[in-house]
Every structure is written in structure tokens, then in C-alpha cells.
Write a protein that holds these residues in place. Sequence first.
Motif, PDB file in Angstrom:
ATOM      1  N   VAL A  55       0.835  -1.206   0.000  1.00 39.17           N
ATOM      2  CA  VAL A  55       0.000   0.000   0.000  1.00 39.17           C
ATOM      3  C   VAL A  55       0.869   1.255   0.000  1.00 39.17           C
ATOM      4  N   ALA A  56       1.948   1.249   0.785  1.00 38.52           N
ATOM      5  CA  ALA A  56       2.845   2.403   0.831  1.00 38.52           C
ATOM      6  C   ALA A  56       3.450   2.692  -0.538  1.00 38.52           C
ATOM      7  N   CYS A  57       3.864   1.655  -1.235  1.00 32.77           N
ATOM      8  CA  CYS A  57       4.439   1.838  -2.573  1.00 32.77           C
ATOM      9  C   CYS A  57       3.410   2.436  -3.534  1.00 32.77           C
ATOM     10  N   ILE A  58       2.178   1.943  -3.473  1.00 34.25           N
ATOM     11  CA  ILE A  58       1.133   2.446  -4.365  1.00 34.25           C
ATOM     12  C   ILE A  58       0.848   3.915  -4.099  1.00 34.25           C
ATOM     13  N   LEU A  59       0.850   4.318  -2.832  1.00 28.18           N
ATOM     14  CA  LEU A  59       0.505   5.693  -2.475  1.00 28.18           C
ATOM     15  C   LEU A  59       1.649   6.672  -2.698  1.00 28.18           C
ATOM     16  N   ILE A  60       2.889   6.210  -2.574  1.00 28.99           N
ATOM     17  CA  ILE A  60       4.030   7.119  -2.632  1.00 28.99           C
ATOM     18  C   ILE A  60       4.698   7.145  -4.004  1.00 28.99           C
ATOM     19  N   LEU A  61       4.906   5.981  -4.586  1.00 30.74           N
ATOM     20  CA  LEU A  61       5.714   5.884  -5.801  1.00 30.74           C
ATOM     21  C   LEU A  61       4.888   6.090  -7.064  1.00 30.74           C
TER      22      LEU A  61
END
Length: 264
Positions: A55-61
Amino acid sequence: GGALRLTQGKAASAVGALCAIAGAACYFTAFMRFADSPRRNHHIFASWGAALGLVACILILPESELTLIWSAAAVLTTLAGTRASLPTLVIHGGVYLFAAALTSGLPGTILNAFTGAALEQATLALWIVALSAACCYAACYSATHSRTTAGMSFLSALFAAVSFGALAILVAGSFIGANLTLSLLATVRTLVTCALALGFAFTGSRTGRNELVWIGYLAIALGTLKLILEDFRQSNPVALAVSLVCYGALLIVVPKLSGKPSQS
């Protein structure tokens, strides 16, 4: 979710950063705090760590970087899991590899390569997934045999097989160019399928890797279906004859090559 909804997505970076911190904390808790505790606690925190990390990758990257990041994560977690004998990390390597394949558009690219009437260009994302799958399999190759490692070996080998097969078809189509007819395209696909089946079955039998033999026979089964649905319908007599000769030779050679090597 509520923060993203109320801010219309403007809080994505902040929420992503919190997810990354929480994911790291969950991984630390799973492999440090609950390393020797009941496995339920370990698996719950490790699963939350993987989910929050995705989820962090989807939201940040940016979306264009997800394939590369998740492919690298797949290789690193698989390598760490096999070297440290941590089945949880090996499973997460498969999860990251599957996520990388989805973001790279691998299903659509493979479908186009093996069934499309007009071929697309081979993408960098497809190369990344193919190489990362091969690296994941290499990490599992010399690891201690277990059910988890065997499953990851089969998954990574299958991803590598279909990815490199699709790349071979797309590169051949690009090389032939405007002269690529439907009849010739069907023959190219048959030749690539035969090469994959032959290579995997032979390598698997000589190295004792059953998952490679299974993939070889799976390629033979799909090739049979392809001959019925595509070659007999679209190929001209010459191209069909080439496909049938190659496939017939494959059916004769593979069972002989996949047998036990003779002892001297």
C-alpha cells in the motif's frame, strides 16, 4: 481510507509514509519479537508488513516505478528467505513477484504475444519481470528443499518461462517486421513453444528439478491446444507442415530426454 476520501487523495504521501513506517514495524515485530513465539503471531504481523508495504508503494511511488521496486523486493526477500531458512520471506517473495507482474501488464502482454493478431513491442517492464523471476528461481535453486521453496521455485520458473517466451515471440515479430503474416506468426509461436518445452524438460531431468519438467510438459499441452485452435485455422500448408514436423519431433524427443541419464 477516510483521510484519502476527505482530502480527495492529497494526503496520499502522508498516509503512504505512515503505512511504510507501520509495515517496517510489523516486519520487525514478526522477525524479532515473535521469531520464536507461536507461529500465528509471526504470520499475522508478517502479513500486515507485506500488505502495508504494498500500500505504501502504491501511495508514494509513481506507477512507472512499481514494477522495478516490487521486482527488486521479490528477489531480495526470496534470497533472504532461502539463505536464512525463513519460509515467510520466501512466500512474500512470491507475493511481490506477482504484484510486479500485474503492474507490468504481464498478463496482457503474454496474451498478446501468444494469441494476438498484431504483436505489441516488448516493454522494459516485461524484461524486468523476466529477469527478476529468473533471479528468484536461482535463489531457490540451491536452497534446502521444502514445500514453500518448491512452490516458489515453480512460480518463479513459470513466470520466467512465459515471460521469456513472450519476449522471444515479440522480438522475432519485431525482427520480421512487415513480412509477418498470420501464418508465419503461428509458426513462430509453435517454434518458441517447442523450444521452451524442450529446454525445460531436458534441463529439469538432468538437474533433478521436477518443476522444470512439469513446465515442459505444460508447454506441450498448451502447444497441442494452440495447434488445434490456431495453426490448423490460420496457417498455409507449408507453415502448417513445419509446425507439425517440429511438434511431432518434440513429442518423440522430450520423453526420451526427460528420462534418467544413463550411468557410466
